[in-house]
Design an enzyme around this catalytic site. Structure first.
Site, PDB file in Angstrom:
ATOM      1  CD  GLU A 130      -0.782  -0.244   3.804  1.00 29.02           C
ATOM      2  OE1 GLU A 130      -0.831  -1.480   4.017  1.00 29.02           O
ATOM      3  OE2 GLU A 130      -1.248   0.614   4.561  1.00 29.02           O
ATOM      4  CE  LYS A 132       7.106   5.479   5.498  1.00 29.38           C
ATOM      5  NZ  LYS A 132       7.150   6.934   5.713  1.00 29.38           N
ATOM      6  CG  ASP A 134       5.625  12.705   3.045  1.00 31.66           C
ATOM      7  OD1 ASP A 134       5.928  12.517   4.238  1.00 31.66           O
ATOM      8  OD2 ASP A 134       6.295  13.405   2.269  1.00 31.66           O
ATOM      9  CE1 TYR A 241      -0.314   3.625   9.537  1.00 27.75           C
ATOM     10  CE2 TYR A 241      -1.008   5.243   7.906  1.00 27.75           C
ATOM     11  CZ  TYR A 241      -0.257   4.899   9.016  1.00 27.75           C
ATOM     12  OH  TYR A 241       0.554   5.831   9.606  1.00 27.75           O
ATOM     13  CE  LYS A 329      10.946   6.987   2.854  1.00 25.32           C
ATOM     14  NZ  LYS A 329      11.682   7.286   4.080  1.00 25.32           N
ATOM     15  CB  CYS A 435      34.716  28.903  17.359  1.00 21.98           C
ATOM     16  SG  CYS A 435      32.960  28.998  17.737  1.00 21.98           S
ATOM     17  CB  CYS A 438      33.254  31.748  21.336  1.00 22.51           C
ATOM     18  SG  CYS A 438      34.237  30.264  21.131  1.00 22.51           S
ATOM     19  CB  CYS A 459      34.179  25.594  19.016  1.00 29.25           C
ATOM     20  SG  CYS A 459      34.391  26.820  20.294  1.00 29.25           S
ATOM     21  CB  CYS A 465      31.557  28.346  22.628  1.00 26.03           C
ATOM     22  SG  CYS A 465      30.907  28.490  20.959  1.00 26.03           S
TER      23      CYS A 465
HETATM   24  S1  IVH Z   1       2.207   1.019   9.161  1.00 25.25           S
HETATM   25  C1  IVH Z   1       3.702  -0.880  13.086  1.00 25.25           C
HETATM   26  N1  IVH Z   1       1.328   1.967   6.892  1.00 25.25           N
HETATM   27  O1  IVH Z   1       5.179   5.798   8.171  1.00 25.25           O
HETATM   28  C2  IVH Z   1       3.703  -0.182  11.779  1.00 25.25           C
HETATM   29  N2  IVH Z   1       2.682   3.374   8.231  1.00 25.25           N
HETATM   30  O2  IVH Z   1       8.029   5.342   8.861  1.00 25.25           O
HETATM   31  C3  IVH Z   1       2.797   0.973  11.726  1.00 25.25           C
HETATM   32  N3  IVH Z   1       2.999   5.624   7.318  1.00 25.25           N
HETATM   33  O3  IVH Z   1       4.968   6.141  11.647  1.00 25.25           O
HETATM   34  C4  IVH Z   1       2.931   1.797  10.515  1.00 25.25           C
HETATM   35  N4  IVH Z   1       1.775   5.336   5.514  1.00 25.25           N
HETATM   36  O4  IVH Z   1       3.325   7.471  10.174  1.00 25.25           O
HETATM   37  C5  IVH Z   1       2.069   2.205   7.976  1.00 25.25           C
HETATM   38  N5  IVH Z   1       0.431   2.707   4.887  1.00 25.25           N
HETATM   39  C6  IVH Z   1       1.159   2.931   5.978  1.00 25.25           C
HETATM   40  C7  IVH Z   1       1.771   4.172   6.194  1.00 25.25           C
HETATM   41  C8  IVH Z   1       2.545   4.359   7.342  1.00 25.25           C
HETATM   42  C9  IVH Z   1       2.520   6.192   6.202  1.00 25.25           C
HETATM   43  C10 IVH Z   1       3.875   6.295   8.267  1.00 25.25           C
HETATM   44  C11 IVH Z   1       3.508   6.160   9.716  1.00 25.25           C
HETATM   45  C12 IVH Z   1       4.709   5.566  10.386  1.00 25.25           C
HETATM   46  C13 IVH Z   1       5.783   5.897   9.423  1.00 25.25           C
HETATM   47  C14 IVH Z   1       6.926   4.930   9.553  1.00 25.25           C
END
Ligand code: IVH
Length: 716
Positions: A130, A132, A134, A241, A329, A435, A438, A459, A465
């Site tokens: 799924e 991720k 942002d 999620y 990623k 530095c 200071c 420094c 400082c």
């Molecule tokens: S699962 C135990 N699913 O990514 C695992 N996280 O880098 C719980 N995030 O803190 C996270 N989309 O804020 C999960 N489809 C997704 C996500 C997701 C974004 C974020 C979430 C998490 C962070 C981890």
């Protein structure tokens, strides 16, 4: 009397009249604790007890929704006076995800899972994939199908109570259908669409105000508004999620759980799918990547999760990441621009960090004007081992055309330079050796371990400082150092900013100076007569202090809490330590040999101690401190206990004592406590959940006992 009786009653047994009285008591009590916590920074109860009060309040409200008070703590977003939110301890910690950057990383993730579960390479591990999102994660707690608490992630263990704000988000149901269990915690991501972000910025521009940088920061800022009406005016959205505490599980798979969340009214991501093999899941990654620009909201990768919840349970966690999930990623985004200058920032530890000042350029939708240049050698085109990097070691010069890279949240980096576009007469960059804050000398320490110069130039100004002073002060009042009640990092920083305290010794002259001031501490915002008097009393209490705390508080580089204890135990008095530290400037001396001969003290710490005491201004500050504070003589380590001289490692969760207690107890008995298991370890005390350290101990044949075994051993 009556109040005390009610406070002990089960929520389920309260009559309506009793519930009303109890809600009134809780509202007053919680408000009083908020005041202590926020305005005075002097909580009188633990976070857990505080949470219990809030949860009791929420539980009564859930049973008698009609009795909810207009000043109910569950509606109040944090304590208003200091402009912060109440804290919420998550019933189940909110974890983060490990990252994968390539198909190979994902393959290794699945291979690791197979090894851990003892599955053959031919056995499939079904995965969901799924986007991720942002945004920022939030946890929603429903009791009896009503939303009672909504919180940010915070540090994963404790977040901020933003219930009122989360309630303004349309995607978040306030009540759940009857089919939902009694207690559920739904987790997901709060985000802003590109369209909403653009509309907000148009509005800002029309009003002549500064525009927002990106949707994620704007979403985070919008959620953390003290006035929920502002949050309501921002069209935030939410994808569910994951989950925390659940009183009943509606499904046995990740996919099934998300379907249940959807059935209960939560928005879930339509691109989530389940795959039998990792190759199919990787195919979906590419599919999502190709749709990325068209989605209308920011995503920064794809999350894979093991579908079978029974397997998830078996896999568990490594530190703060689940073993059963990973974030794949998207590659970083790059851009080309001009390096207009180099700023030198002085960090908290005195490190001089070069920052590239760039002709502003948009990278992945964000305007970038600053980027890191890491360190002196990186600018010169040299790597860690002095080897040329960037082809034949191309250096960066002001005026150069450079490539920069930005990956997600990470600070952008300057990657490369286009020599064909270097301006005529551009000169190699001269890294400062003084530095800029200071004027003290800035040096690259020789690292005796590697035999090389440190990559970082620092420094040497230490306590004088200004860039380091505030940080030193915070260290000085930290829990393992002077730990002054009512004088935390926040307060001491404010005192520093306002010129009340510049050096640690100034803390002890505060009361005397205050008496002569026009505007006294008690007249400052957030302070009063009582809190000021309490602070002065707390400071006075620290005029005698354990030697190891005193040494640790000085903030000598490489002298952590453990090293400070060793030094205190070895030298017994501050005078003996200071005399040795001063004499150690001579590396040929017996004192130097004595210092590095102390078990657990290496060359690096000894070097740092000698350097610290070689600086005049540090010695002057120590003298000023000693005029105010008396370090006590250190207890000599017990020599005749069963664990004296032994190296002990505690691992797993301890049930009869906290980690700090265990450590203190062992050290009192003359043992040395280490964080990792090695061939030198004599004993491992393992509680439930112990993992890799236990395995290592078995491999090395180190004796392992449990907590009861420990108490039996020491005769407690
Ligand atoms: S699962 C135990 N699913 O990514 C695992 N996280 O880098 C719980 N995030 O803190 C996270 N989309 O804020 C999960 N489809 C997704 C996500 C997701 C974004 C974020 C979430 C998490 C962070 C981890």
């Amino acid at each position: 009397m009556e109040q005390a009786r009610l406070a002990k009653m089960n929520v389920a047994e309260l009559s309506e009249a009793e519930a009303q009285a109890e809600l009134a008591r809780l509202a007053a009590e919680i408000a009083a604790h908020d005041r202590l916590y926020y305005a005075e920074d002097k909580p009188s109860i633990s976070d857990a007890d505080y949470d219990a009060l809030r949860q009791r309040n929420a539980a009564i409200e859930a049973r008698f929704p009609g009795l909810k008070r207009s000043d109910s703590p569950s509606e109040r977003v944090g304590a208003v006076p200091s402009g912060r939110f109440a804290k919420v301890r998550h019933a189940v910690p909110m974890l983060s995800l490990d990252n994968a950057f390539s198909d190979d990383d994902v393959g290794e993730f699945v291979a690791r899972i197979r090894r851990f579960l003892g599955l053959g390479t031919d056995e499939d591990v079904a995965l969901t994939a799924e986007p991720k999102i942002d945004g920022l994660s939030a946890s929603l707690r429903y009791e009896n199908r009503r939303l009672v608490i909504g919180a940010t992630r915070g540090d994963g263990a404790v977040g901020e109570d933003v219930t009122a704000n989360l309630k303004t988000i349309g995607d978040i149901p306030k009540t759940l259908p009857d089919a939902a269990p009694d207690v559920i915690e739904v987790r997901g991501e709060v985000y802003l669409t590109h369209a909403a972000f653009a509309a907000l910025n148009e509005e800002q521009e029309a009003q002549g105000k500064a525009t927002y940088v990106n949707p994620r920061n704007t979403a985070a800022g919008s959620l953390r508004q003290l006035d929920a009406a502002i949050t309501a005016s921002r069209p935030l959205k939410f994808f569910a999620y994951a989950w925390g505490e659940m009183s009943a599980m509606p499904a046995e798979t990740q996919m099934g759980m998300v379907e249940a969340l959807a059935a209960w009214g939560f928005a879930v991501n339509p691109l989530m799918q389940r795959f039998k093999t990792v190759d199919e899941a990787l195919g979906h990654y590419r599919e999502i990547e190709s749709q990325r620009a068209l989605l209308g909201y920011d995503i920064d990768g794809v999350v894979y999760k093991v579908d079978d919840l029974a397997l998830q349970n078996r896999l568990g966690f490594v530190s703060r990441h689940p073993r059963w999930a990973i974030a794949h990623k998207f590659p970083a985004e790059k851009a080309t621009t001009v390096l207009e200058g180099i700023d030198i920032q002085v960090g908290r530890t005195g490190a001089l960090t070069p920052v590239a000042k760039l002709k502003p350029v948009t990278v992945g939708g964000v305007v970038v004007a600053n980027a890191t240049l890491h360190n002196e050698d990186y600018i010169k085109g040299l790597g860690r081992d002095g080897e040329p990097i960037r082809d034949a070691g191309k250096d960066f010069r002001i005026g150069d055309t450079v490539t920069i890279e930005r990956a997600g949240d990470v600070i952008p980096k300057v990657l490369d330079v286009d020599l064909s576009r270097r301006p005529k007469g551009a000169k190699p960059y001269d890294f400062p050796t003084i530095c800029p804050e200071c004027g003290s000398e800035a040096v690259r320490e020789h690292n005796p371990k590697t035999g090389r110069l440190d990559a970082v130039r620092r420094c040497t100004g230490g306590l004088i400082c200004p860039a380091q002073a505030a940080q030193r002060l915070k260290h000085f009042v930290a829990r393992d150092a002077f730990d002054i009640d009512g004088l935390g990092a926040k307060q001491v920083e404010a005192f520093y900013r306002d010129g009340l305290v510049a050096h640690p010794s100034d803390i002890f002259t505060l009361a005397a100076r205050d008496a002569r001031l026009q505007t006294k501490l008690q007249d400052r915002e957030g302070w009063g007569e009582t809190s000021a008097a309490n602070l002065f009393a707390a400071i006075d209490e620290r005029r005698t202090i354990a030697l190891n705390r005193f040494i640790y508080g000085l903030g000598i580089r490489h002298v952590g809490e453990g090293t400070a204890k060793l030094l205190a135990r070895h030298f017994g008095t501050f005078e003996a330590f200071a005399e040795a530290a001063r004499a150690a400037a001579d590396r040929e001396s017996d004192v130097w040999a004595e210092l590095i001969g102390i078990d657990g003290i290496g060359d690096t710490a000894a070097e740092a101690i000698a350097q610290f005491f070689a600086e005049d201004h540090n010695r002057q500050e120590i003298d000023r401190l000693l005029a105010e504070v008396t370090p006590q003589e250190a207890e000599q380590a017990a020599a005749d206990t069963p664990v004296a001289g032994k190296i002990v490692v505690f691992t797993g969760s301890l049930e009869q004592m906290t980690r700090d207690e265990a450590k203190a107890m062992a050290e009192r008995l003359g043992a040395k406590v280490s964080g990792s298991v090695s061939a030198k370890t004599d004993l491992v005390v393992a509680g439930p959940g112990a993992g890799s350290k236990l395995k290592k101990a078995a491999e090395l044949g180190v004796e392992v006992i449990d907590e009861n075994g420990w108490f039996a051993l020491i005769g407690g």
